[in-house]
Write an enzyme that holds these catalytic residues in place. Structure first.
Site, mmCIF file in Angstrom:
data_model
loop_
_atom_site.group_PDB
_atom_site.id
_atom_site.type_symbol
_atom_site.label_atom_id
_atom_site.label_comp_id
_atom_site.label_asym_id
_atom_site.label_seq_id
_atom_site.Cartn_x
_atom_site.Cartn_y
_atom_site.Cartn_z
ATOM 1 N N ASP A 259 1.007 -1.127 -0.195
ATOM 2 C CA ASP A 259 0.073 0.043 -0.031
ATOM 3 C C ASP A 259 0.895 1.307 0.143
ATOM 4 O O ASP A 259 1.788 1.300 0.711
ATOM 5 C CB ASP A 259 -0.901 -0.114 1.323
ATOM 6 C CG ASP A 259 -1.632 1.054 1.449
ATOM 7 O OD1 ASP A 259 -2.591 1.184 0.687
ATOM 8 O OD2 ASP A 259 -1.452 2.100 2.132
ATOM 9 N N GLU A 292 1.244 -0.585 -4.933
ATOM 10 C CA GLU A 292 0.114 0.955 -5.237
ATOM 11 C C GLU A 292 1.191 2.067 -5.122
ATOM 12 O O GLU A 292 1.658 2.167 -4.024
ATOM 13 C CB GLU A 292 -0.770 0.959 -4.204
ATOM 14 C CG GLU A 292 -1.604 2.090 -4.394
ATOM 15 C CD GLU A 292 -2.449 2.801 -3.270
ATOM 16 O OE1 GLU A 292 -3.535 3.240 -3.506
ATOM 17 O OE2 GLU A 292 -2.069 2.502 -2.188
#
Length: 584
Positions: A259, A292
């Site tokens: 993330d 990401e």
């Protein structure tokens, strides 16, 4: 059958061959640390020059323990493998060999076969509840589930991005062995399991690292998520690399999605992670490292990272489908048709250009990368849950253009990802939720409402009061996909559409993606594009897309028609809100 490959992280509680348990803690801010086993007297640990404390104790799996970092402060293990009483309770010793794997020889699946389904374990009934959904996902054509973060957090419900103990699966979802059973069951059904991990910050409730390891943090590189983390320090870098290997080896996940990788300021860490994973995993096993990354760092993809979430693709499609241009959608408001054509042709839209939202340059060239380096999606937890009211795309877009965009998602040579419930056209909102209390709860609630004050729909203070309280149980309950919608006429149409599109993908597209590359993507009219890709078997996949409200220009008829979202074949004129896909 016993698992043959294990990885023991440097920190935490580790069972030894002599029957003892070795405890290891990095606490450089402390001169002394003691360990309290169950309710026994505390025992001093040994400190080395780097501030690493160790002690071997005779205690079996299941033993509860805490670290006394001050006379008045006992904390859980930051590398705890189990927190039966939550993040404020004691940690528990676990036996990594206790679970008997039914699929010890599982090698995973090659990346070109990936069709990802993102889900939240808590909303689906915990680890056991997710296991009960696997058969229907497999029958649909899903090949991989991606689970939002499961590490321990404050309270009983959370998105997962406020976790504070990265190694301990949340007790709100089940015991660690329940998570292993979920992974094992998925593998028995031929499904990959990917785990979302958060390494760029810690949540606000239950994080005690500042009390004994201030050196863990980098105050010169804070981000919008909180205090920066000192990845350049070997102990910190290894803490997170070990965490990846722990999930991959002990829990047998098929990959992780990192993330907000852009908030990890030490770029060298990514290379270290990739090299360590490559050395550790078994020969022939497919393991996928996904990013990401707001930076659109195509160099990491060239260097061996499997793929990246393509936010550019989502954002421009969202603008074209909804007309929304506030917030980060501003970056895609100017000539979105050309932007989408660039995404389909080259992967990223921003490849070094100035981002008008931030005023800074963003990204780097990506046109040389294979198409499966990019994960495309129309919805995910972020772009749905970070809306004030959590509306799904089906509530924001007209049916025909949404159908066309959905077909693009599932037939594009990029790797598709669905968000739970999307396969049946779910209309339940997905809201931001947590379970904080007292002053922290008030701060989160008011902070979220203040965040939306800059949006035109919420400039009125009374209107902002309609934004659901993240801490309310009702906010969590409303975010659960309503399975009754599956059995409605609309739900059945969406499910059949999903099955048919994924069946086409499995037969005609997925087997030929290893070196697939774009030939061109041409703007053929207002919000209309013709894109063509060369597949591994030499065939050319063509997709003509019209997201406008009027017919667009003539297109060439494909040699083999794969799919048309229009009521007629649309080979001379492309009707409003339609897609035609074929093979040449």
């Amino acid at each position: 059958m016993q698992q043959r490959y294990l990885y023991q992280p440097q920190f935490g509680a580790t069972l030894q061959s002599d029957g003892t348990t070795r405890f290891t803690l990095w606490a450089p801010s402390c001169e002394t640390v003691s360990i309290q086993i169950e309710n026994d007297v505390s025992r001093p640990m040994h400190r080395d020059t780097d501030g690493i404390f160790t002690l071997a104790v005779n205690c079996p799996p299941g033993t509860r323990y805490r670290y006394l970092v001050r006379d008045d402060l006992a904390v859980p293990d930051p590398a705890s493998r189990s927190q039966p009483e939550g993040v404020h309770g004691p940690s528990a010793v676990t036996d990594p060999k206790a679970y008997l794997w039914q699929t010890p020889d599982w090698q995973g699946r090659p990346w070109n076969e990936a069709v990802i389904y993102e889900l939240h374990a808590g909303l689906l009934g915990g680890f056991d509840g997710v296991s009960q959904r696997l058969d229907e996902l497999k029958a649909l054509g899903i090949t991989a589930i991606e689970i939002m973060p499961v590490n321990s957090f404050g309270g009983t419900r959370n998105w997962g991005y406020d976790g504070v103990l990265p190694y301990a699966p949340s007790c709100a979802y089940g015991e660690p062995d329940s998570l292993k059973r979920l992974v094992d069951t998925a593998h028995q059904k031929g499904l990959m399991v990917i785990l979302d991990v958060v390494y760029n910050h810690f949540g606000p409730d239950g994080n005690f690292l500042h009390e004994y390891a201030e050196a863990f943090f980098d105050n010169e590189n804070n981000s919008s998520w909180g205090v920066g983390i000192a990845f350049a320090k070997p102990q910190v870098a290894n803490f997170f690399i070990d965490n990846v290997l722990y999930w991959l080896m002990e829990f047998r996940f098929d990959g992780v999605r990192i993330d907000a990788a852009s908030a990890i300021t030490d770029h060298a860490w990514f290379g270290k992670l990739r090299e360590r994973v490559a050395r550790q995993i078994e020969p022939g096993r497919h393991v996928h490292l996904i990013l990401e990354n707001e930076n659109n760092d195509s160099g990491l993809l060239r260097d061996g990272f499997t793929a990246q979430w393509n936010d550019d693709g989502h954002n421009v499609l969202h603008v074209m489908l909804t007309g929304e241009t506030e917030g980060y959608y501003e970056m895609f408001a100017d000539n979105p048709t050309s932007i989408l054509a660039r995404v389909l042709h080259e992967g990223f839209a921003y490849q070094g250009e100035v981002n008008p939202y931030s005023g800074k340059k963003r990204g780097m060239p990506s046109g040389d990368l294979a198409t499966d380096k990019f994960i495309l999606f129309l919805q995910n937890h972020d772009q749905t849950g970070n809306r004030a009211l959590g509306e799904r795309l089906i509530s924001l877009a007209s049916p025909e253009p949404l159908h066309a965009a959905y077909a693009l998602l599932l037939l594009s040579p990029m790797i598709p990802m669905l968000f739970m419930g999307e396969e049946w056209g779910c209309r339940s909102p997905f809201l931001f939720f947590c379970d904080f209390h007292d002053e922290l709860a008030n701060a989160v609630r008011e902070g979220r409402r203040k965040e939306f004050a800059k949006f035109s729909a919420f400039q009125d203070p009374e209107k902002r009061k309609t934004i659901p309280d993240p801490n309310a149980l009702s906010t969590f309950d409303r975010s659960r996909p309503d399975r009754k919608e599956r059995d409605t006429p609309e739900g059945r149409i969406w499910l059949e559409r999903t099955r048919s599109l994924l069946a086409l993908r499995k037969h005609w597209i997925a087997p030929y993606l290893t070196q697939a590359h774009s030939l061109n993507a041409t703007v053929i009219g207002d919000r209309s594009i013709l894109a063509r890709w060369k597949l591994d078997n030499g065939s050319v996949l063509s997709i003509a897309l019209n997201l406008s409200n009027h017919e667009t220009c003539r297109i060439s008829e494909p040699g083999r028609l794969l799919y048309s979202s229009a009521s007629r074949r649309a080979v001379e004129e492309l009707p409003p809100g339609s897609l035609v896909a074929g093979l040449e």
